[in-house]
Write an enzyme that holds these catalytic residues in place. Structure first.
Site, PDB file in Angstrom:
ATOM      1  NE  ARG A  65      -4.085   1.121  -0.260  1.00  0.00           N
ATOM      2  CZ  ARG A  65      -5.060   0.831  -1.113  1.00  0.00           C
ATOM      3  NH1 ARG A  65      -5.098  -0.321  -1.730  1.00  0.00           N
ATOM      4  NH2 ARG A  65      -5.984   1.722  -1.380  1.00  0.00           N
ATOM      5  CG  HIS A 109     -21.248   9.677   1.325  1.00  0.00           C
ATOM      6  ND1 HIS A 109     -20.539   8.490   1.250  1.00  0.00           N
ATOM      7  CD2 HIS A 109     -22.344   9.422   2.085  1.00  0.00           C
ATOM      8  CE1 HIS A 109     -21.181   7.565   1.958  1.00  0.00           C
ATOM      9  NE2 HIS A 109     -22.271   8.106   2.464  1.00  0.00           N
ATOM     10  CD  GLU A 147      -6.171  14.571   8.797  1.00  0.00           C
ATOM     11  OE1 GLU A 147      -7.250  15.225   8.883  1.00  0.00           O
ATOM     12  OE2 GLU A 147      -5.078  15.102   8.539  1.00  0.00           O
TER      13      GLU A 147
HETATM   14  C1  GAR Z   1     -21.634   7.666  -6.704  1.00  0.00           C
HETATM   15  O1  GAR Z   1     -22.944   7.346  -6.313  1.00  0.00           O
HETATM   16  C2  GAR Z   1     -20.886   8.281  -5.539  1.00  0.00           C
HETATM   17  O2  GAR Z   1     -21.691   9.084  -4.731  1.00  0.00           O
HETATM   18  C3  GAR Z   1     -20.427   7.045  -4.810  1.00  0.00           C
HETATM   19  O3  GAR Z   1     -20.010   6.179  -5.829  1.00  0.00           O
HETATM   20  C4  GAR Z   1     -20.816   6.410  -7.009  1.00  0.00           C
HETATM   21  C5  GAR Z   1     -19.905   6.590  -8.205  1.00  0.00           C
HETATM   22  O4  GAR Z   1     -20.645   6.700  -9.395  1.00  0.00           O
HETATM   23  N1  GAR Z   1     -19.374   7.341  -3.889  1.00  0.00           N
HETATM   24  C6  GAR Z   1     -19.268   6.783  -2.679  1.00  0.00           C
HETATM   25  O5  GAR Z   1     -20.021   5.918  -2.269  1.00  0.00           O
HETATM   26  C7  GAR Z   1     -18.116   7.310  -1.824  1.00  0.00           C
HETATM   27  N2  GAR Z   1     -18.218   6.846  -0.472  1.00  0.00           N
HETATM   28  P1  GAR Z   1     -20.003   7.281 -10.728  1.00  0.00           P
HETATM   29  O6  GAR Z   1     -18.695   6.539 -10.974  1.00  0.00           O
HETATM   30  O7  GAR Z   1     -21.032   6.964 -11.773  1.00  0.00           O
HETATM   31  O8  GAR Z   1     -19.795   8.759 -10.551  1.00  0.00           O
END
Ligand code: GAR
EC number: 2.1.2.2
Length: 207
Positions: A65, A109, A147
């Site tokens: 990582r 989110h 963070e």
């Molecule tokens: C979206 O719904 C975004 O809000 C989520 O992943 C999806 C990506 O879609 N993100 C998370 O869950 C972050 N914790 P996309 O690739 O079509 O934009």
């Protein structure tokens, strides 16, 4: 303003940003690079189609990582961007990157933070959680990254109705259409126009 957009999957939020830069709804902003951790991400095709440089840095290509984090950060630094946009980027951001880009990384989110967020809540899992709890309203949140997981200062939120017969997929689509694709581009525009400040962990917007 020069931005990097980090992606892992379909890239519909990336597409919303590209479209709103092209339509002029996002002012004074250029996508310098799209960075994916997944070489098969459809988001990379969207970038190519829009004539934007796309790069893939996959953890699979590194021994551990730490070396992935180092390579990722070096790549990102090489573009000298003003803002890093996490648009469905499902990688834990290294602490060094958060320090170096304090209040210059934003994330979308798919819930109303502080509900249905934190470790384990990403993508469809968020909407599954919403449906199993039976809440009537969900939405999306655009926030600065600190963070913690989904704990940074909140820039914009938008509520979306949960309907009786929703499946996680149907609800995910509604949250994207009605909230994510709207507030993420709007947050970028507000930052590009210098309207956003962070004071004591809270965002102030002055247009
Ligand atoms: C979206 O719904 C975004 O809000 C989520 O992943 C999806 C990506 O879609 N993100 C998370 O869950 C972050 N914790 P996309 O690739 O079509 O934009």
């Amino acid at each position: 303003m020069k931005i990097a957009v980090c992606v892992s999957g379909g890239g519909t939020n990336l597409q919303a940003i590209i479209d709103k830069i092209n339509s002029g709804e996002i002012h004074n902003t250029e996508i310098a690079v799209v960075i994916s951790n997944n070489k098969n991400a459809f988001a990379l095709e969207r970038a190519a189609k829009a004539g934007i440089e796309g790069v893939c840095i996959s953890p699979k290509d590194f021994a551990d990582r730490e070396s992935f984090n180092k390579a990722f950060l070096e790549k990102l630094d090489s573009y000298n961007v003003d803002l890093v946009v996490l648009a469905g980027f499902l990688v834990v951001i290294p602490p060094e990157m958060i320090r170096n880009y304090r209040n210059r990384i934003i994330n979308i989110h798919p819930s109303l933070i502080p509900s249905f967020c934190g470790t384990g809540y990403y993508g469809l899992k968020v909407h599954e959680g919403v449906l199993s709890r039976g809440v009537k309203v969900t939405g999306a949140t655009c926030h600065f990254v600190d963070e913690g997981t989904d704990t940074g200062p909140i820039i914009l939120q938008k509520a979306v109705e949960v309907k009786e017969d929703d499946t996680p997929e149907v609800l995910q689509r509604r949250v994207m259409e009605q909230a994510e694709w709207e507030i993420m581009p709007r947050a970028i525009d507000l930052i590009a126009r210098g309207c956003v400040t962070v004071e004591s962990g809270k965002v102030r917007i002055e247009e």
